[in-house]
Design a protein around this motif. Sequence first.
Motif, PDB file in Angstrom:
ATOM      1  N   GLU A  66       0.828  -1.206   0.000  1.00 30.97           N
ATOM      2  CA  GLU A  66       0.000   0.000   0.000  1.00 30.97           C
ATOM      3  C   GLU A  66       0.864   1.259   0.000  1.00 30.97           C
ATOM      4  O   GLU A  66       0.549   2.242  -0.682  1.00 30.97           O
ATOM      5  N   PHE A  67       1.945   1.228   0.764  1.00 32.94           N
ATOM      6  CA  PHE A  67       2.815   2.413   0.832  1.00 32.94           C
ATOM      7  C   PHE A  67       3.461   2.717  -0.509  1.00 32.94           C
ATOM      8  O   PHE A  67       3.552   3.877  -0.917  1.00 32.94           O
ATOM      9  N   PHE A  68       3.901   1.705  -1.203  1.00 34.75           N
ATOM     10  CA  PHE A  68       4.559   1.914  -2.490  1.00 34.75           C
ATOM     11  C   PHE A  68       3.578   2.031  -3.654  1.00 34.75           C
ATOM     12  O   PHE A  68       3.961   1.902  -4.810  1.00 34.75           O
ATOM     13  N   SER A  75       2.424   7.667  -5.249  1.00 32.94           N
ATOM     14  CA  SER A  75       3.753   7.070  -5.178  1.00 32.94           C
ATOM     15  C   SER A  75       4.615   7.830  -4.169  1.00 32.94           C
ATOM     16  O   SER A  75       4.631   9.071  -4.157  1.00 32.94           O
ATOM     17  N   PRO A  76       5.376   7.118  -3.326  1.00 34.13           N
ATOM     18  CA  PRO A  76       6.231   7.801  -2.344  1.00 34.13           C
ATOM     19  C   PRO A  76       7.597   8.189  -2.900  1.00 34.13           C
ATOM     20  O   PRO A  76       8.373   8.834  -2.185  1.00 34.13           O
ATOM     21  N   TRP A  77       7.894   7.791  -4.135  1.00 34.71           N
ATOM     22  CA  TRP A  77       9.252   8.020  -4.635  1.00 34.71           C
ATOM     23  C   TRP A  77       9.608   9.494  -4.803  1.00 34.71           C
ATOM     24  O   TRP A  77      10.730   9.898  -4.435  1.00 34.71           O
ATOM     25  N   PRO A  78       8.725  10.363  -5.339  1.00 33.42           N
ATOM     26  CA  PRO A  78       9.105  11.790  -5.412  1.00 33.42           C
ATOM     27  C   PRO A  78       9.435  12.405  -4.059  1.00 33.42           C
ATOM     28  O   PRO A  78      10.461  13.099  -3.933  1.00 33.42           O
ATOM     29  N   PRO A  79       8.623  12.195  -3.003  1.00 28.96           N
ATOM     30  CA  PRO A  79       9.019  12.747  -1.696  1.00 28.96           C
ATOM     31  C   PRO A  79      10.333  12.171  -1.167  1.00 28.96           C
ATOM     32  O   PRO A  79      11.142  12.895  -0.569  1.00 28.96           O
ATOM     33  N   CYS A 253       2.966   2.441   9.735  1.00 28.24           N
ATOM     34  CA  CYS A 253       4.186   1.852  10.293  1.00 28.24           C
ATOM     35  C   CYS A 253       5.150   1.428   9.188  1.00 28.24           C
ATOM     36  O   CYS A 253       6.370   1.568   9.333  1.00 28.24           O
ATOM     37  N   ALA A 254       4.608   0.902   8.094  1.00 32.01           N
ATOM     38  CA  ALA A 254       5.465   0.549   6.952  1.00 32.01           C
ATOM     39  C   ALA A 254       6.128   1.792   6.375  1.00 32.01           C
ATOM     40  O   ALA A 254       7.331   1.789   6.052  1.00 32.01           O
ATOM     41  N   ALA A 255       5.363   2.871   6.240  1.00 29.79           N
ATOM     42  CA  ALA A 255       5.929   4.120   5.723  1.00 29.79           C
ATOM     43  C   ALA A 255       6.995   4.671   6.657  1.00 29.79           C
ATOM     44  O   ALA A 255       8.071   5.104   6.210  1.00 29.79           O
ATOM     45  N   ALA A 256       6.720   4.656   7.973  1.00 26.70           N
ATOM     46  CA  ALA A 256       7.695   5.154   8.939  1.00 26.70           C
ATOM     47  C   ALA A 256       8.969   4.315   8.920  1.00 26.70           C
ATOM     48  O   ALA A 256      10.082   4.845   9.054  1.00 26.70           O
ATOM     49  N   THR A 257       8.828   3.005   8.733  1.00 29.87           N
ATOM     50  CA  THR A 257      10.008   2.132   8.681  1.00 29.87           C
ATOM     51  C   THR A 257      10.851   2.431   7.456  1.00 29.87           C
ATOM     52  O   THR A 257      12.081   2.557   7.550  1.00 29.87           O
ATOM     53  N   VAL A 258      10.214   2.579   6.305  1.00 31.92           N
ATOM     54  CA  VAL A 258      10.957   2.862   5.066  1.00 31.92           C
ATOM     55  C   VAL A 258      11.636   4.223   5.151  1.00 31.92           C
ATOM     56  O   VAL A 258      12.801   4.386   4.758  1.00 31.92           O
ATOM     57  N   ILE A 259      10.922   5.216   5.669  1.00 31.49           N
ATOM     58  CA  ILE A 259      11.487   6.562   5.745  1.00 31.49           C
ATOM     59  C   ILE A 259      12.633   6.622   6.754  1.00 31.49           C
ATOM     60  O   ILE A 259      13.558   7.437   6.619  1.00 31.49           O
TER      61      ILE A 259
END
Length: 284
Positions: A66-68, A75-79, A253-259
């Motif tokens: 979901e995060f990706f 998409s989270p890639w630009p940020p 939590c997945a987003a926080a882990t990746v970031i």
Amino acid sequence: MSVTTPTPTPRRRRTGSALGLVAWLCGIAFFLPVAWMVLTSFHSETDAATNPPSVGAGLSLHGYREFFGGGGGVSPWPPLINSLTASVVSTLLVLVLAVPAAYALAIKPVRKWSDVLFFFLSTKMLPLVAGLLPVYLVAQNAGMLDSIWLLVLLYTSMNLPIAVWMMRSFLAEVPVEMLEAASIDGAGLTTTLTRIVAPVAMPGIAATALISFIFSWNELLFARVLTGIVAGTAPVFLTGLVTSQGLFLAKVCAAATVISLPVIVAGFAAQDKLVQGLSLGAVK
């Protein structure tokens, strides 16, 4: 003549053991929320939302998909790329500016160098939110709102004072004899900084660079107010996951882990130089 090492008394050993236990407990207390975040990121939304939380629930990569953008989301890639660009470029600029300034204050001291250091430190005494409106107005008049280069400029100016303070402590440890020998051999300022000072002070430079990178990567206030769609950073993207539809814990939590991964990886990669550099500055 042999020198004997005094044997620690039982009381001193007990004190050392107690302090070690306290240190372990503090480390575990700080690590548990991070471990819980990582574990929750591998749960489904249903298991992540249970109260009390389910520790033994089945593992899933649904939150990461979901995060990706696997579910058709943004998409989270630009940020992530914006954060990496702003952090890396500002850190390089901080080092380019801080090393000569610290060299002038430590090895070639200017008049009233302590006042100069206090002036640098005084710039950190103003709360960031107090300077938010003037910075916003200046950026608006300059046409730099929602620009990654505005963040680069801000992060450089925000991290430069603490970098100069740190680098001065590290550069003060450079042996004066090496600099005198380089001067006798005809080495200029650039040669002295790059070939003599930089290798000796590399642990301090690594520690300063890592701290500047962490501060830039984690900054949220200015990025939240001064950017929009084009220059939004990873922390801003993370706050956008809290919507009116609810809080999806597994995805957050997945987003926080990746970031958090870039900072964790950088810390592990430079941990030896970080510890050495910080210890050197503290001893000085």
